[in-house]
Design a protein around this motif. Sequence first.
Motif, PDB file in Angstrom:
ATOM      1  N   UNK A 189      22.237 -12.988   4.298  1.00 42.58           N
ATOM      2  CA  UNK A 189      20.559 -13.186   3.998  1.00 42.58           C
ATOM      3  C   UNK A 189      20.466 -14.833   3.591  1.00 42.58           C
ATOM      4  N   UNK A 190      19.193 -15.123   3.656  1.00 35.51           N
ATOM      5  CA  UNK A 190      18.854 -16.314   3.089  1.00 35.51           C
ATOM      6  C   UNK A 190      18.250 -15.792   1.570  1.00 35.51           C
ATOM      7  N   UNK A 191      18.805 -16.435   0.619  1.00 30.28           N
ATOM      8  CA  UNK A 191      18.540 -16.095  -0.696  1.00 30.28           C
ATOM      9  C   UNK A 191      17.773 -17.483  -1.377  1.00 30.28           C
ATOM     10  N   UNK A 192      16.933 -17.340  -1.994  1.00 30.41           N
ATOM     11  CA  UNK A 192      16.327 -18.478  -2.806  1.00 30.41           C
ATOM     12  C   UNK A 192      15.898 -17.930  -4.146  1.00 30.41           C
ATOM     13  N   UNK A 193      16.200 -18.580  -5.167  1.00 26.72           N
ATOM     14  CA  UNK A 193      15.903 -18.001  -6.708  1.00 26.72           C
ATOM     15  C   UNK A 193      15.201 -19.270  -7.369  1.00 26.72           C
ATOM     16  N   UNK A 194      14.507 -19.192  -8.353  1.00 26.73           N
ATOM     17  CA  UNK A 194      14.122 -19.970  -9.293  1.00 26.73           C
ATOM     18  C   UNK A 194      14.375 -19.672 -10.595  1.00 26.73           C
ATOM     19  N   UNK A 195      14.834 -21.318 -11.205  1.00 24.80           N
ATOM     20  CA  UNK A 195      15.477 -21.042 -12.433  1.00 24.80           C
ATOM     21  C   UNK A 195      15.089 -22.235 -13.200  1.00 24.80           C
ATOM     22  N   UNK A 196      15.362 -22.327 -14.608  1.00 24.08           N
ATOM     23  CA  UNK A 196      14.663 -23.375 -15.388  1.00 24.08           C
ATOM     24  C   UNK A 196      15.786 -24.412 -15.437  1.00 24.08           C
ATOM     25  N   UNK A 197      16.962 -24.277 -15.228  1.00 25.93           N
ATOM     26  CA  UNK A 197      18.385 -25.177 -15.405  1.00 25.93           C
ATOM     27  C   UNK A 197      19.147 -25.038 -13.947  1.00 25.93           C
ATOM     28  N   UNK A 198      19.857 -25.709 -13.622  1.00 24.57           N
ATOM     29  CA  UNK A 198      20.781 -25.663 -12.574  1.00 24.57           C
ATOM     30  C   UNK A 198      21.707 -24.418 -12.854  1.00 24.57           C
ATOM     31  N   UNK A 199      21.921 -24.010 -11.715  1.00 22.50           N
ATOM     32  CA  UNK A 199      22.963 -22.859 -11.739  1.00 22.50           C
ATOM     33  C   UNK A 199      24.435 -23.145 -11.330  1.00 22.50           C
ATOM     34  N   UNK A 200      25.201 -22.871 -12.027  1.00 25.00           N
ATOM     35  CA  UNK A 200      26.712 -23.069 -11.910  1.00 25.00           C
ATOM     36  C   UNK A 200      27.121 -22.753 -10.337  1.00 25.00           C
ATOM     37  N   UNK A 201      27.467 -23.787  -9.675  1.00 24.06           N
ATOM     38  CA  UNK A 201      28.073 -23.349  -8.354  1.00 24.06           C
ATOM     39  C   UNK A 201      27.138 -23.128  -7.300  1.00 24.06           C
ATOM     40  N   UNK A 202      26.032 -23.403  -7.674  1.00 28.76           N
ATOM     41  CA  UNK A 202      24.790 -22.976  -6.540  1.00 28.76           C
ATOM     42  C   UNK A 202      24.095 -24.244  -6.002  1.00 28.76           C
ATOM     43  N   UNK A 203      23.783 -24.446  -4.721  1.00 29.88           N
ATOM     44  CA  UNK A 203      23.099 -25.573  -4.277  1.00 29.88           C
ATOM     45  C   UNK A 203      21.486 -25.366  -5.251  1.00 29.88           C
ATOM     46  N   UNK A 204      21.394 -26.591  -5.520  1.00 30.00           N
ATOM     47  CA  UNK A 204      20.201 -26.690  -6.057  1.00 30.00           C
ATOM     48  C   UNK A 204      19.091 -27.729  -5.640  1.00 30.00           C
ATOM     49  N   UNK A 205      17.786 -27.375  -5.654  1.00 27.13           N
ATOM     50  CA  UNK A 205      16.734 -28.060  -5.437  1.00 27.13           C
ATOM     51  C   UNK A 205      16.040 -28.465  -6.624  1.00 27.13           C
ATOM     52  N   UNK A 206      15.186 -29.577  -6.990  1.00 29.70           N
ATOM     53  CA  UNK A 206      14.405 -29.717  -8.243  1.00 29.70           C
ATOM     54  C   UNK A 206      13.061 -29.658  -7.592  1.00 29.70           C
ATOM     55  N   UNK A 207      12.125 -28.998  -8.311  1.00 32.02           N
ATOM     56  CA  UNK A 207      10.771 -29.080  -8.128  1.00 32.02           C
ATOM     57  C   UNK A 207       9.916 -29.887  -8.835  1.00 32.02           C
ATOM     58  N   UNK A 208       9.630 -31.083  -8.439  1.00 30.39           N
ATOM     59  CA  UNK A 208       8.972 -32.138  -9.393  1.00 30.39           C
ATOM     60  C   UNK A 208       7.903 -32.772  -8.772  1.00 30.39           C
ATOM     61  N   UNK A 209       6.583 -32.759  -9.483  1.00 31.67           N
ATOM     62  CA  UNK A 209       5.240 -33.277  -9.001  1.00 31.67           C
ATOM     63  C   UNK A 209       5.013 -32.740  -7.717  1.00 31.67           C
TER      64      UNK A 209
END
Length: 269
Positions: free
Chosen positions: A170-190
């Motif tokens: 599956x393609x799984x995308x989740x949102x969070x307030x802080x980086x999730x340990x061990x998970x590739x993260x993208x920052x949404x800024x501006x």
Amino acid sequence: MSVRRRVGGRDVLLDCSARFVAGSLTAVVARNGAGKSVLARVLAGVDRPDAGDVRRPARSAFFLPERPPAPPGLDASRLARALAPRLAPPAARTGAASRVAPALDALSLGGPPDAPLDQLSKGSLQKAHLAVAAALRPVLVVLDEPFSGIDADALGAALDLVRGLAAGSSVVVLTAHRPVPGVDCLALTDGRLAALEPAPPAYLLDVFPSARAGAVLAAPLAAAGATVQAAAEGLLRARVPEPALPAVLRAALDAGLEVRRLVEDVDAW
């Protein structure tokens, strides 16, 4: 995906571009009000972008909003059965409902697996929907702050379940307030997405008794940049970065302290 989205007269997403591949798990990290939920709804196809497009599989996405729906008259298994024709790949449709109960058991629902959804708390409702996602194995899974109401003891199991979805292609995308340990993260800024280094793994360690634990653990924890705080029932809880974990455990055990719990720290999400 390359989109723009305006909400309430404000540009929320500006040339927001990303590519998610099968078998990937990505966390979109941002502060409140930055547009995480807007992005999740656009990615899942719930809302249309004002410009640009999202190229997604023809099959519908499984979307879990931050406030999960609670259809009256349904429990998690019945919901899985109802959604299977639309969301589950053909190979996963048979027996989808029967896979819900084991997933709920892993998540410690705190009630019977056939509990009506409209009678569950927010955290239990999130667990129920995650169990349904695990049972359906959708091609695209979009989760908007899926762990915000889940108790700390179940967070590790919830992350394992989400990781399992990605491992199953599956393609799984989740949102969070802080980086999730061990998970590739993208920052949404501006209104734009950019790569963000994933948080290094850390662990929560509970030891007993706290009166002796403070002196024993203070030095190695301070040296590793960890934090220590008193916990309930005489325990002491320490947040330990992974590199410092062997030294901290050795110090605790050498001092005759009882290690009550050691879990991955996912409570900061």
